[in-house]
Design a protein around this motif. Structure first.
Motif, PDB file in Angstrom:
ATOM      1  N   ASP A  68      13.011  14.340 -14.392  1.00 20.83           N
ATOM      2  CA  ASP A  68      12.030  13.561 -13.967  1.00 20.83           C
ATOM      3  C   ASP A  68      12.089  14.118 -12.549  1.00 20.83           C
ATOM      4  O   ASP A  68      10.904  14.425 -11.752  1.00 20.83           O
ATOM      5  CB  ASP A  68      12.082  12.093 -13.689  1.00 20.83           C
ATOM      6  CG  ASP A  68      11.018  11.506 -13.488  1.00 20.83           C
ATOM      7  OD1 ASP A  68      10.373  11.835 -13.200  1.00 20.83           O
ATOM      8  OD2 ASP A  68      10.848  10.242 -13.791  1.00 20.83           O
ATOM      9  N   MET A  69      12.991  14.087 -11.749  1.00 20.19           N
ATOM     10  CA  MET A  69      13.172  14.639 -10.183  1.00 20.19           C
ATOM     11  C   MET A  69      12.684  16.038 -10.150  1.00 20.19           C
ATOM     12  O   MET A  69      11.943  16.698  -9.202  1.00 20.19           O
ATOM     13  CB  MET A  69      14.672  14.416  -9.730  1.00 20.19           C
ATOM     14  CG  MET A  69      14.965  12.980  -9.195  1.00 20.19           C
ATOM     15  SD  MET A  69      13.551  12.396  -8.287  1.00 20.19           S
ATOM     16  CE  MET A  69      13.316  13.236  -7.079  1.00 20.19           C
ATOM     17  N   ILE A  70      13.101  16.955 -11.167  1.00 27.31           N
ATOM     18  CA  ILE A  70      12.667  18.643 -11.304  1.00 27.31           C
ATOM     19  C   ILE A  70      11.147  18.439 -11.245  1.00 27.31           C
ATOM     20  O   ILE A  70      10.436  19.224 -10.548  1.00 27.31           O
ATOM     21  CB  ILE A  70      13.325  19.122 -12.094  1.00 27.31           C
ATOM     22  CG1 ILE A  70      14.735  19.266 -11.915  1.00 27.31           C
ATOM     23  CG2 ILE A  70      12.782  20.682 -12.479  1.00 27.31           C
ATOM     24  CD1 ILE A  70      15.792  19.722 -13.030  1.00 27.31           C
ATOM     25  N   GLU A  71      10.635  17.586 -11.829  1.00 32.54           N
ATOM     26  CA  GLU A  71       9.245  17.706 -11.898  1.00 32.54           C
ATOM     27  C   GLU A  71       8.389  16.942 -10.681  1.00 32.54           C
ATOM     28  O   GLU A  71       7.663  17.567 -10.402  1.00 32.54           O
ATOM     29  CB  GLU A  71       8.505  16.664 -13.353  1.00 32.54           C
ATOM     30  CG  GLU A  71       8.833  17.242 -14.567  1.00 32.54           C
ATOM     31  CD  GLU A  71       8.643  16.274 -15.942  1.00 32.54           C
ATOM     32  OE1 GLU A  71       8.192  15.284 -15.620  1.00 32.54           O
ATOM     33  OE2 GLU A  71       9.107  16.724 -16.893  1.00 32.54           O
ATOM     34  N   SER A  72       9.049  16.007 -10.102  1.00 32.88           N
ATOM     35  CA  SER A  72       8.545  15.559  -8.972  1.00 32.88           C
ATOM     36  C   SER A  72       8.762  16.596  -7.622  1.00 32.88           C
ATOM     37  O   SER A  72       7.987  16.702  -7.088  1.00 32.88           O
ATOM     38  CB  SER A  72       9.413  14.495  -8.412  1.00 32.88           C
ATOM     39  OG  SER A  72       9.274  13.228  -9.287  1.00 32.88           O
ATOM     40  N   ILE A  73       9.878  17.192  -7.617  1.00 34.43           N
ATOM     41  CA  ILE A  73      10.030  18.471  -6.946  1.00 34.43           C
ATOM     42  C   ILE A  73       8.772  19.484  -7.016  1.00 34.43           C
ATOM     43  O   ILE A  73       8.416  19.746  -5.909  1.00 34.43           O
ATOM     44  CB  ILE A  73      11.298  19.265  -7.110  1.00 34.43           C
ATOM     45  CG1 ILE A  73      12.572  18.181  -6.368  1.00 34.43           C
ATOM     46  CG2 ILE A  73      11.355  20.538  -6.280  1.00 34.43           C
ATOM     47  CD1 ILE A  73      13.894  18.470  -6.939  1.00 34.43           C
ATOM     48  N   GLY A  74       8.537  19.661  -8.192  1.00 35.11           N
ATOM     49  CA  GLY A  74       7.502  20.698  -8.472  1.00 35.11           C
ATOM     50  C   GLY A  74       6.002  20.164  -7.848  1.00 35.11           C
ATOM     51  O   GLY A  74       5.291  20.859  -7.167  1.00 35.11           O
ATOM     52  N   LEU A  75       5.686  19.069  -8.112  1.00 31.69           N
ATOM     53  CA  LEU A  75       4.722  18.276  -7.547  1.00 31.69           C
ATOM     54  C   LEU A  75       4.540  18.363  -6.225  1.00 31.69           C
ATOM     55  O   LEU A  75       3.342  18.511  -5.282  1.00 31.69           O
ATOM     56  CB  LEU A  75       4.424  16.880  -8.116  1.00 31.69           C
ATOM     57  CG  LEU A  75       4.060  16.899  -9.500  1.00 31.69           C
ATOM     58  CD1 LEU A  75       4.276  15.386 -10.079  1.00 31.69           C
ATOM     59  CD2 LEU A  75       3.007  17.326  -9.949  1.00 31.69           C
ATOM     60  N   ILE A  76       5.724  18.010  -5.491  1.00 32.13           N
ATOM     61  CA  ILE A  76       5.767  17.924  -3.902  1.00 32.13           C
ATOM     62  C   ILE A  76       5.468  19.545  -3.365  1.00 32.13           C
ATOM     63  O   ILE A  76       4.727  19.491  -2.385  1.00 32.13           O
ATOM     64  CB  ILE A  76       7.148  17.552  -3.638  1.00 32.13           C
ATOM     65  CG1 ILE A  76       7.104  15.870  -3.848  1.00 32.13           C
ATOM     66  CG2 ILE A  76       7.256  17.681  -1.894  1.00 32.13           C
ATOM     67  CD1 ILE A  76       8.478  15.126  -3.496  1.00 32.13           C
TER      68      ILE A  76
END
Length: 86
Positions: A68-76
């Motif tokens: 989930d955090m890896i996906e969030s990092i990509g969005l950021i």
């Protein structure tokens, strides 16, 4: 104050190791959270900070939270690259 481009480059360097091994551990999560709090800009940052608060409560990042955090990092990263300079 850093430009959006500079922030994007700094965040990329900060998260490069996470993205390469596709895993977020507790110490990395704390570093990312601190950076996001210091450079807070918009909804994606707020969402990621809230997730990290929740994930760090038990002191352990499981594989689902890590993904989930890896996906969030990509969005950021995308938000930083695609937003206009101030």
């Amino acid at each position: 104050m850093m430009t959006r481009k500079e922030e994007g480059e700094e965040f990329w360097m900060l998260t490069q190791g996470i993205l390469q091994d596709s895993r977020v551990d507790t110490s990395e999560a704390k570093v990312v959270k601190r950076w996001l709090e210091e450079h807070k800009r918009g909804t994606e940052f707020d969402r990621a900070i809230a997730k990290l608060d929740k994930f760090l409560k038990d002191g352990f990042i499981d594989r689902f939270e890590s993904q989930d955090m890896i996906e969030s990092i990509g969005l950021i990263l995308r938000a930083l690259r695609n937003s206009p300079e101030e």
